[in-house]
Design a protein around this motif. Structure first.
Motif, PDB file in Angstrom:
ATOM      1  N   ALA A  18      -5.776   6.028  -1.636  1.00  0.00           N
ATOM      2  CA  ALA A  18      -5.487   5.371  -3.328  1.00  0.00           C
ATOM      3  C   ALA A  18      -4.668   4.072  -3.394  1.00  0.00           C
ATOM      4  O   ALA A  18      -4.426   3.704  -2.082  1.00  0.00           O
ATOM      5  CB  ALA A  18      -4.182   6.619  -3.868  1.00  0.00           C
ATOM      6  N   SER A  19      -4.822   3.406  -4.337  1.00  0.00           N
ATOM      7  CA  SER A  19      -4.215   1.769  -4.378  1.00  0.00           C
ATOM      8  C   SER A  19      -2.922   1.871  -4.129  1.00  0.00           C
ATOM      9  O   SER A  19      -1.963   2.410  -5.036  1.00  0.00           O
ATOM     10  CB  SER A  19      -4.791   1.214  -5.530  1.00  0.00           C
ATOM     11  N   PRO A  20      -2.170   1.048  -3.231  1.00  0.00           N
ATOM     12  CA  PRO A  20      -0.591   0.965  -3.012  1.00  0.00           C
ATOM     13  C   PRO A  20      -0.176   0.311  -4.181  1.00  0.00           C
ATOM     14  O   PRO A  20      -0.722  -0.420  -4.762  1.00  0.00           O
ATOM     15  CB  PRO A  20      -0.547   0.137  -1.624  1.00  0.00           C
ATOM     16  N   THR A  21       1.110   0.607  -4.170  1.00  0.00           N
ATOM     17  CA  THR A  21       1.876   0.045  -5.328  1.00  0.00           C
ATOM     18  C   THR A  21       1.905  -1.475  -5.124  1.00  0.00           C
ATOM     19  O   THR A  21       2.375  -1.788  -3.900  1.00  0.00           O
ATOM     20  CB  THR A  21       3.337   0.571  -5.689  1.00  0.00           C
ATOM     21  N   ALA A  22       1.797  -2.339  -6.010  1.00  0.00           N
ATOM     22  CA  ALA A  22       2.024  -3.887  -5.904  1.00  0.00           C
ATOM     23  C   ALA A  22       3.550  -4.104  -6.019  1.00  0.00           C
ATOM     24  O   ALA A  22       4.291  -3.280  -6.190  1.00  0.00           O
ATOM     25  CB  ALA A  22       1.474  -4.260  -7.261  1.00  0.00           C
ATOM     26  N   ALA A  24       6.038  -7.238  -3.340  1.00  0.00           N
ATOM     27  CA  ALA A  24       6.404  -8.579  -2.748  1.00  0.00           C
ATOM     28  C   ALA A  24       5.727  -8.454  -1.382  1.00  0.00           C
ATOM     29  O   ALA A  24       5.525  -7.433  -0.689  1.00  0.00           O
ATOM     30  CB  ALA A  24       7.854  -8.804  -2.665  1.00  0.00           C
ATOM     31  N   ALA A  25       5.198  -9.526  -1.020  1.00  0.00           N
ATOM     32  CA  ALA A  25       4.670 -10.031   0.251  1.00  0.00           C
ATOM     33  C   ALA A  25       5.537  -9.448   1.278  1.00  0.00           C
ATOM     34  O   ALA A  25       6.741  -9.727   1.135  1.00  0.00           O
ATOM     35  CB  ALA A  25       4.098 -11.237   0.349  1.00  0.00           C
ATOM     36  N   PRO A  26       4.882  -8.796   2.570  1.00  0.00           N
ATOM     37  CA  PRO A  26       5.963  -8.524   3.519  1.00  0.00           C
ATOM     38  C   PRO A  26       6.345  -9.615   4.210  1.00  0.00           C
ATOM     39  O   PRO A  26       5.805 -10.662   4.264  1.00  0.00           O
ATOM     40  CB  PRO A  26       4.887  -7.695   4.490  1.00  0.00           C
ATOM     41  N   ALA A  27       7.731  -9.508   4.779  1.00  0.00           N
ATOM     42  CA  ALA A  27       8.074 -10.479   5.698  1.00  0.00           C
ATOM     43  C   ALA A  27       7.208 -10.853   6.747  1.00  0.00           C
ATOM     44  O   ALA A  27       6.544  -9.745   7.611  1.00  0.00           O
ATOM     45  CB  ALA A  27       9.520 -10.195   6.248  1.00  0.00           C
ATOM     46  N   ALA A  28       6.992 -12.056   7.380  1.00  0.00           N
ATOM     47  CA  ALA A  28       6.228 -12.482   8.406  1.00  0.00           C
ATOM     48  C   ALA A  28       6.516 -11.961   9.838  1.00  0.00           C
ATOM     49  O   ALA A  28       5.965 -11.962  10.727  1.00  0.00           O
ATOM     50  CB  ALA A  28       5.863 -13.793   8.459  1.00  0.00           C
ATOM     51  N   ASP A  29       7.895 -11.448  10.062  1.00  0.00           N
ATOM     52  CA  ASP A  29       8.317 -11.030  11.352  1.00  0.00           C
ATOM     53  C   ASP A  29       8.342  -9.459  11.378  1.00  0.00           C
ATOM     54  O   ASP A  29       8.713  -8.917  12.500  1.00  0.00           O
ATOM     55  CB  ASP A  29       9.699 -11.532  11.534  1.00  0.00           C
ATOM     56  N   ARG A  30       7.721  -8.683  10.687  1.00  0.00           N
ATOM     57  CA  ARG A  30       7.502  -7.268  10.829  1.00  0.00           C
ATOM     58  C   ARG A  30       6.534  -6.842   9.784  1.00  0.00           C
ATOM     59  O   ARG A  30       5.982  -7.367   8.866  1.00  0.00           O
ATOM     60  CB  ARG A  30       8.921  -6.659  10.385  1.00  0.00           C
ATOM     61  N   PRO A  31       5.814  -5.708  10.488  1.00  0.00           N
ATOM     62  CA  PRO A  31       5.002  -5.072   9.421  1.00  0.00           C
ATOM     63  C   PRO A  31       5.227  -4.498   8.057  1.00  0.00           C
ATOM     64  O   PRO A  31       6.474  -4.019   8.048  1.00  0.00           O
ATOM     65  CB  PRO A  31       4.368  -3.976  10.547  1.00  0.00           C
ATOM     66  N   ALA A  32       4.649  -4.574   7.264  1.00  0.00           N
ATOM     67  CA  ALA A  32       4.772  -3.974   5.922  1.00  0.00           C
ATOM     68  C   ALA A  32       4.748  -2.407   5.695  1.00  0.00           C
ATOM     69  O   ALA A  32       4.035  -1.865   6.924  1.00  0.00           O
ATOM     70  CB  ALA A  32       3.952  -4.640   4.940  1.00  0.00           C
ATOM     71  N   ALA A  33       5.119  -1.694   4.874  1.00  0.00           N
ATOM     72  CA  ALA A  33       5.136  -0.268   4.801  1.00  0.00           C
ATOM     73  C   ALA A  33       3.476  -0.148   4.698  1.00  0.00           C
ATOM     74  O   ALA A  33       2.737  -0.692   4.029  1.00  0.00           O
ATOM     75  CB  ALA A  33       5.818   0.228   3.736  1.00  0.00           C
ATOM     76  N   ALA A  34       3.070   1.226   5.291  1.00  0.00           N
ATOM     77  CA  ALA A  34       1.487   1.486   5.295  1.00  0.00           C
ATOM     78  C   ALA A  34       1.261   1.856   3.874  1.00  0.00           C
ATOM     79  O   ALA A  34       1.938   2.572   3.112  1.00  0.00           O
ATOM     80  CB  ALA A  34       1.329   2.771   6.214  1.00  0.00           C
ATOM     81  N   PRO A  35      -0.119   1.332   3.578  1.00  0.00           N
ATOM     82  CA  PRO A  35      -0.634   1.934   2.262  1.00  0.00           C
ATOM     83  C   PRO A  35      -0.597   3.250   2.021  1.00  0.00           C
ATOM     84  O   PRO A  35      -0.855   3.974   3.201  1.00  0.00           O
ATOM     85  CB  PRO A  35      -1.987   0.966   2.157  1.00  0.00           C
ATOM     86  N   SER A  36      -0.848   3.870   1.009  1.00  0.00           N
ATOM     87  CA  SER A  36      -0.914   5.314   0.761  1.00  0.00           C
ATOM     88  C   SER A  36      -2.335   5.813   1.284  1.00  0.00           C
ATOM     89  O   SER A  36      -3.263   5.335   1.426  1.00  0.00           O
ATOM     90  CB  SER A  36      -1.200   5.515  -0.858  1.00  0.00           C
ATOM     91  N   GLY A  37      -2.225   6.766   2.093  1.00  0.00           N
ATOM     92  CA  GLY A  37      -3.416   7.299   2.983  1.00  0.00           C
ATOM     93  C   GLY A  37      -3.570   6.485   4.254  1.00  0.00           C
ATOM     94  O   GLY A  37      -4.520   6.833   5.113  1.00  0.00           O
ATOM     95  N   TRP A  38      -2.943   5.624   4.571  1.00  0.00           N
ATOM     96  CA  TRP A  38      -2.972   4.768   5.870  1.00  0.00           C
ATOM     97  C   TRP A  38      -1.885   4.806   6.757  1.00  0.00           C
ATOM     98  O   TRP A  38      -0.615   4.818   6.258  1.00  0.00           O
ATOM     99  CB  TRP A  38      -3.488   3.425   5.567  1.00  0.00           C
ATOM    100  N   GLU A  39      -1.883   4.752   8.219  1.00  0.00           N
ATOM    101  CA  GLU A  39      -0.905   4.852   8.931  1.00  0.00           C
ATOM    102  C   GLU A  39      -1.023   3.870   9.966  1.00  0.00           C
ATOM    103  O   GLU A  39      -2.184   3.467  10.455  1.00  0.00           O
ATOM    104  CB  GLU A  39      -0.841   6.142   9.883  1.00  0.00           C
TER     105      GLU A  39
END
Length: 221
Positions: A18-22, A24-39
């Motif tokens: 599923a498409s993740p909710t739009a 803000a862009a993630p901070a450059a010093d850490r990974p963003a939250a996983a999109p729906s269905g992805w780990e």
């Protein structure tokens, strides 16, 4: 050489893509939250996947192979789910496109299609080093036009421009890469023409389908 299938011991059940909710862009010093269905996958998990995966041979060019010189990393080949071609480092391209990554090889002919995935515990991200020129893959954020955010193997060291989060989707058995520099997912530019057709660019806000999806092959076996 083996295809990298899911073999994680602590994976929660995943839903259909599923498409993740739009947002803000993630901070450059850490990974963003996983999109729906992805780990998000870390270095230890990727190593276990490579070790315990089911065997499937990737097509090797006759008489060719990949030298596993970076034993401390996972040596992988990337195949675009969009066009079925393996990603190569374009060593012979003229500047400024020398080292651009492009999904254009029908088989793994050698180092051109090989990449060392190096895990960094502090940032919880991967760096990709091309086996063709021993350079790290950077996202060219300062390029303009159709080459902006193109992936290029040109860096001697791995910093913020060279960091990626690696995601896996169990239902699709596919992988995705997200640049921590701009928070965007890596896309294979199937619609481009000329020398940059099938180039890889970090430019998608979502994983919309096969344009952002890849199959990984283990080159360490």
């Amino acid at each position: 050489m083996t295809s990298v299938f899911l073999s994680l011991s602590a994976v929660v059940a995943v839903s259909a893509l599923a498409s993740p909710t739009a947002g803000a862009a993630p901070a450059a010093d850490r990974p963003a939250a996983a999109p729906s269905g992805w780990e998000a996958v870390d270095g230890a998990e990727l190593a276990r996947v490579a070790e315990k995966s089911d065997t499937r041979q990737a097509p090797l060019a006759a008489g060719e192979g990949v030298s596993a010189t970076a034993a401390e990393t996972e040596l992988l080949a990337l195949q675009s789910a969009r066009n079925g071609q393996f990603v190569a480092t374009e060593m012979n391209y003229a500047a400024p496109n020398t080292g651009v990554l492009r999904a254009r090889s029908a088989d793994v002919g050698g180092a051109w299609e090989g990449f060392a995935f190096e895990w960094d515990e502090t940032s919880e991200t991967f760096a990709m080093k091309s086996l063709a020129n021993n350079r790290y893959v950077a996202v060219e954020k300062n390029f303009t036009g159709s080459t902006q955010n193109v992936l290029r193997a040109r860096s001697a060291t791995a910093g913020g421009w060279e960091r990626f989060v690696l995601y896996y989707n169990e239902g699709l058995d596919r992988w995705a890469l997200q640049s921590t520099l701009n928070g965007l997912f890596v896309t294979m530019e199937n619609g481009y023409t000329g020398s940059l057709q099938y180039a890889l660019r970090a430019r998608s806000t979502e994983i919309t389908g096969s344009w952002e999806e890849f199959v990984l092959y283990d080159l360490g076996a």
